[in-house]
Design an enzyme around this catalytic site. Structure first.
Site, mmCIF file in Angstrom:
data_model
loop_
_atom_site.group_PDB
_atom_site.id
_atom_site.type_symbol
_atom_site.label_atom_id
_atom_site.label_comp_id
_atom_site.label_asym_id
_atom_site.label_seq_id
_atom_site.Cartn_x
_atom_site.Cartn_y
_atom_site.Cartn_z
ATOM 1 N N CYS A 137 1.105 -1.001 -0.342
ATOM 2 C CA CYS A 137 -0.020 0.009 -0.073
ATOM 3 C C CYS A 137 0.978 0.813 0.279
ATOM 4 O O CYS A 137 0.423 2.161 -0.367
ATOM 5 C CB CYS A 137 -1.078 -0.055 0.882
ATOM 6 S SG CYS A 137 -0.307 0.138 2.477
ATOM 7 N N HIS A 187 -2.510 1.563 6.570
ATOM 8 C CA HIS A 187 -3.075 1.472 5.573
ATOM 9 C C HIS A 187 -3.553 2.791 4.969
ATOM 10 O O HIS A 187 -3.972 3.798 5.917
ATOM 11 C CB HIS A 187 -3.995 0.084 5.603
ATOM 12 C CG HIS A 187 -4.166 -0.171 4.052
ATOM 13 N ND1 HIS A 187 -4.094 -0.836 3.523
ATOM 14 C CD2 HIS A 187 -4.881 0.512 3.308
ATOM 15 C CE1 HIS A 187 -4.046 -1.279 1.859
ATOM 16 N NE2 HIS A 187 -5.394 -0.458 1.659
ATOM 17 N N HIS A 199 -6.505 2.138 -3.711
ATOM 18 C CA HIS A 199 -5.791 1.377 -2.670
ATOM 19 C C HIS A 199 -4.776 -0.303 -3.328
ATOM 20 O O HIS A 199 -5.214 -0.751 -4.498
ATOM 21 C CB HIS A 199 -5.654 1.467 -1.880
ATOM 22 C CG HIS A 199 -6.307 0.565 -1.031
ATOM 23 N ND1 HIS A 199 -6.674 0.217 -0.414
ATOM 24 C CD2 HIS A 199 -8.110 0.443 -2.084
ATOM 25 C CE1 HIS A 199 -8.252 -1.068 -0.535
ATOM 26 N NE2 HIS A 199 -8.891 -0.510 -1.097
#
Length: 228
Positions: A137, A187, A199
């Site tokens: 990520c 994240h 993402h």
């Protein structure tokens, strides 16, 4: 002689004091309190020459950058005003950007960032990945911001979370953060509008997801703005 002086005064050639060529160069000049991608390059060059001691480089032309510029100017016999214009560019061996180059650089907008991010849809998730062969990520964010906004951001989500300006409601191009497997930001993705973000998901790779998604909505921490 009086007529010549009068004519010069009318045309603006005769000034009340000495011409400050460094400060009169317009948009391409770099000086204190400015925020521009070229400041990062400037800091890097000053660091290599031993004038900028901080390991933290940013787009902001702050006090430490001005001090480094002034010290460099003094060392090279330039007017030590802390302003990077034609003479200082030349002494630093930097190529001064033309107005068209500056305009091109400023065309990097949040929409451009989102367009770049979307073109990597489907790239698989790879732990530690930071190339189009595979992204985790934060590797995805760092790669996209470099390509789409010419902006360098930290490598980890936690460090990215400590950067930028916190916003109450995300806008296109902002980074949205989530708390997943550990306390704190772990994240993140790029907000693309319509209550959605893009993402690199561990299960789907680069994908677009709604902030209303039951999993992500419960773990949402907030948003930060990196580019204006």
């Amino acid at each position: 002689m009086k007529k010549v002086i009068a004519a010069l005064a009318v045309t603006g050639i005769l000034l009340s004091g000495p011409i400050n060529s460094e400060a009169a160069l317009g948009d391409q000049t770099l000086k204190a309190n400015m925020k521009h991608q070229d400041v990062v390059e400037l800091q890097g060059v000053l660091q290599k020459k031993g004038f900028f001691n901080s390991n933290h480089r940013s787009t902001y032309f702050g006090a430490s950058t001005k001090r480094a510029v002034m010290n460099f100017q003094k060392k090279n016999g330039l007017r030590a005003d802390g302003i990077v214009g034609a003479n200082t560019y030349k002494a630093l061996s930097l190529t001064k950007k033309t107005s068209s180059q500056v305009k091109a650089a400023s065309s990097k907008t949040p929409s451009t960032l989102v367009s770049v991010a979307k073109k990597y849809t489907g790239v698989p998730y790879v732990w530690g990945g930071n190339t189009p062969k595979g992204f985790d990520c934060s590797g995805f964010l760092k790669y996209v911001f470099k390509e789409g906004a010419e902006t360098s951001i930290p490598r980890t989500v936690a460090d990215i979370y400590n950067k930028g300006t916190k916003v109450s409601s995300p806008q296109v191009g902002d980074i949205v953060f989530f708390q997943t497997y550990k306390k704190g930001a772990s994240h993140a993705g790029i907000y693309i509008g319509g209550n959605k973000f893009i993402h690199s998901s561990s299960s789907k790779g680069v994908t677009t997801t709604s902030l209303d998604n039951s999993y992500w909505s419960q773990r949402y921490l907030g948003a930060k703005r990196i580019i204006n």
